[in-house]
Design an enzyme around this catalytic site. Structure first.
Site, PDB file in Angstrom:
ATOM      1  N   GLY A   1       8.053  -2.527   0.496  1.00  0.00           N
ATOM      2  CA  GLY A   1       9.214  -1.836  -0.051  1.00  0.00           C
ATOM      3  C   GLY A   1       8.805  -0.560  -0.758  1.00  0.00           C
ATOM      4  O   GLY A   1       8.697  -0.526  -1.984  1.00  0.00           O
TER       5      GLY A   1
ATOM      6  N   GLU B   1      -4.207   2.427   5.459  1.00  0.00           N
ATOM      7  CA  GLU B   1      -3.128   2.375   6.433  1.00  0.00           C
ATOM      8  C   GLU B   1      -3.255   3.491   7.459  1.00  0.00           C
ATOM      9  O   GLU B   1      -2.728   3.387   8.549  1.00  0.00           O
ATOM     10  CB  GLU B   1      -1.797   2.490   5.676  1.00  0.00           C
ATOM     11  CG  GLU B   1      -0.581   2.272   6.558  1.00  0.00           C
ATOM     12  CD  GLU B   1       0.729   2.550   5.830  1.00  0.00           C
ATOM     13  OE1 GLU B   1       0.765   2.399   4.598  1.00  0.00           O
ATOM     14  OE2 GLU B   1       1.696   2.923   6.506  1.00  0.00           O
TER      15      GLU B   1
END
Lengths: 302, 374
Positions: free
Chosen positions: B129, B246
């Site tokens: 989130g 990432e």
């Protein structure tokens, strides 16, 4: 080891004067050629560190030709390593032999045989690449000075050498461009403050870094045809992009003979073609890939 | 003048070859339809559990948390094999790639024991989130707020583009926990198990009509102190460290590889086109491996990771362009021809490649700053 070599080489290239004599005195012209064959010893990675530095400094010397190409060929053939600058060529491709007019001798790959021709046993008609580096038309005399066995593919070795030189030149193009973007002011601020310029410089860095890591990996696997093909294809591809962006950022100043940028970009545009362009190596690699099945293990070599 | 340090090539450990062979044997026997962008769109919880059973999730986590104590480079091998095969790895992707490592670094002992073994078994999927309707590239402008409530917090706000939240067992929420704080200060990460009171997950359909993204509305959702990840107020540092992991993995190069593989099998690409892609893929893989090795050695090559993602994600669409140019087929998600289906997947997913995990423009800004151009 290779950092130290690079630092020593850089001092010599930046120092001016008789660069070749200084390189010879420091033993840097035959790094990567075994000591028992008369060379300075060291690994191919060591040789690459010196060659990359030469590319960075746009040094006008036959370094790749003397050690990386001719020196290793002579050593493998069991032939003595003469003093002085050397060059190498394939017997069926003598139209643009690098530095032939300055060479003490030429190592000529002739099928599975290496023929060494000492100065006096060949003629060199001057030619040049865009950067003014000698690329001479050679006519060999009837008899070589000496001969020995050869299993090397000169084009593959030459491609890896030029790829290493290209990565040095790419790095220099990046450094010059970063510096100029920080110094040159227009509209009351440095060029580097403009996002459009930042994005372009980042693209130049991306091409340079990806080519560099690919070439370093190929230097560790110089007998892997996929690695060498990919390395030269990426270095040659990066050369065009990098030169275009470097000149765009430098503006009109960069296209003058007075600014050092051209010493790098003229080499980028020359070296990207020599021993095969990105198009030639892509076709070569693609031919192998077409025949391979499945594709993935072929590509990663595992 | 700052400069990018040189990126050294990474070297895979000797154990990699046997591991790679095991993964290939598993994949050869597995039943799935290979798809482009499988790490976003290929969610199959049973497949994830099967990977977990073989020890291929949570690989780098220590054994005491249910992990396998493998190196990041061994994980690199497993991940690139799964992606090259187009395997359905979407369900566990976020938990395995970033939540696991982040929990290991910042989590409490209780959190590690609760979540990590389940992540490694493929039984705990996570959503992230971060993005909000008004906080995309400018992540520091998040408005979701965390208000003190006894020995816990209440979260209020809306998260969007939340991949896989409809399948996830928990979501890691970035929220502003210090009233009046601005930008990088006062942000905290919270672990919110799903489903939960006060949390509504609604689909955001992709342009293809598929459901991968969600809107997650937090309406006073209660989170105990025990589920704060790391130190309150340290959220920004934790999130940016996560992003370095990432950005440069094989998934930033291989999203469309299944399309290339099918085109190659079909003989649809001329040698020059195939070779251009092969050369680029080889180099980008070396760059990705180089960043992985640097991370493994304890460095944080943020600018290098950013440029690998920028060039890698552009390459993903170069595959699509080459297949369009040479294969003579039309993209069709309902076609009986797998090449037409894979082309359809690659085309409709393409806009996301250069957006997710940092847009190309943001990434180039990071690279430029790394060079001292600013």
């Amino acid at each position: 080891m290779d950092d130290l070599l690079a630092a020593t080489a850089d001092r010599i290239f930046a120092g001016g004067g008789d660069v070749w004599a200084a390189l010879t005195a420091a033993g840097l012209t035959t790094v990567g050629v075994p000591e028992d064959a008369g060379g300075s010893g060291g690994t191919l990675e060591d040789a690459a560190a010196v060659l990359r530095t030469a590319g960075y400094r746009a040094a006008a010397v036959p370094l790749a030709e003397t050690g990386w190409l001719a020196g290793r060929l002579l050593a493998e053939a069991g032939l003595p390593l003469p003093d002085g600058p050397l060059t190498a060529a394939a017997a069926d491709d003598l139209a643009r032999v690098p530095w032939a007019r300055d060479a003490r001798g030429i190592a000529v790959v002739n099928g599975d045989r290496l023929d060494y021709y000492e100065r006096g046993r060949f003629d060199a008609a001057p030619g040049a690449n865009l950067a003014g580096e000698p690329r001479d038309r050679v006519v060999l005399g009837p008899e070589p000075t000496a001969s020995g066995p050869c299993t090397a593919d000169l084009r593959t070795r030459g491609a890896l050498a030029r790829a290493v030189q290209l990565t040095g030149a790419l790095r220099r193009a990046l450094d010059l461009t970063v510096r100029y973007a920080g110094e040159r002011e227009q509209f009351g601020r440095p060029l580097g403050r403009f996002q459009a310029v930042q994005q372009a410089v980042a693209e130049l860095a991306g091409e340079a870094v990806v080519a560099d890591v690919a070439v370093r990996a190929a230097v560790r696997a110089p007998d892997d045809p996929v690695a060498v093909a990919a390395a030269k294809a990426n270095a040659s591809r990066a050369a065009g992009t990098a030169a275009a962006i470097a000149h765009q950022v430098h503006g009109a100043l960069g296209v003058t003979a007075e600014h050092p940028l051209h010493t790098v970009t003229l080499r980028l545009w020359s070296w990207r073609e020599e021993y095969g362009s990105e198009h030639a190596w892509a076709a070569e690699l693609g031919g192998r890939a077409t025949a391979a099945s499945p594709l993935w293990p072929f590509l990663i070599g595992a | 003048m700052a400069a990018l340090p040189e990126l050294e090539p990474g070297t895979l450990p000797p154990e990699a070859a046997a591991l790679r062979a095991e993964v290939r044997a598993f994949l050869a026997a597995a039943d799935f339809e290979p798809r482009a962008d499988c790490w976003l769109t290929g969610a199959d919880p049973a497949f994830s559990r099967a990977l977990g059973a073989r020890g291929w999730l949570g690989m780098t986590l220590p054994a005491r948390y249910g992990g396998h104590g493998r190196s990041p480079l061994e994980r690199f091998v497993v991940v690139e094999e799964l992606l090259a095969a187009g395997a359905p790895v979407g369900a566990h992707w976020i938990a395995d790639r970033q939540i696991g490592p982040s929990l290991l670094h910042h989590g409490s002992e209780e959190q590690k024991r609760r979540f990590l073994p389940a992540i490694a078994r493929g039984e705990c999927f996570f959503a992230i989130g971060m993005s909000e309707p008004d906080a995309g590239s400018d992540l520091a402008s998040v408005r979701t707020r965390a208000e003190r409530d006894g020995d816990g917090w209440r979260l209020t706000g809306t998260k969007v583009w939340t991949s896989g939240a409809h399948l996830a067992h928990a979501i890691c929420v970035l929220a502003r926990s210090e009233p009046g704080s601005e930008r990088h200060a006062g942000l905290t990460q919270f672990l919110v198990p799903l489903p939960a009171d006060g949390v509504t997950v609604r689909p955001i359909l992709s342009l293809s009509g598929d459901h991968h993204f969600n809107e997650v509305v937090l309406d006073g959702a209660r989170v105990p102190d025990a589920l704060v990840l790391g130190a309150p107020g340290n959220g920004w540092a934790q999130v940016t460290a996560e992003l370095a992991y990432e950005r440069s993995g094989p998934e930033r190069v291989l999203s469309t590889f299944p399309l290339l593989r099918l085109a190659h099998e079909r003989g649809a690409l001329p040698a020059a086109a195939l070779g251009r892609l092969a050369a680029r893929l080889w180099a980008l893989r070396q760059a990705s491996l180089g960043v992985a090795a640097a991370l493994d050695a304890g460095r944080t090559p943020a600018a290098e990771a950013a440029l690998v993602k920028d060039l890698g994600t552009r390459f993903e669409s170069e595959i699509t362009a080459a297949v369009r140019e040479h294969a003579g087929i039309e993209p069709d998600p309902g076609s009986p021809d797998p090449l037409a289906r894979a082309l359809a997947q690659a085309v409709v997913q393409a806009p996301g490649f250069t957006l997710r995990g940092g847009t190309s423009e943001i990434l180039r800004g990071i690279v430029a700053r790394g060079l001292g151009v600013r």
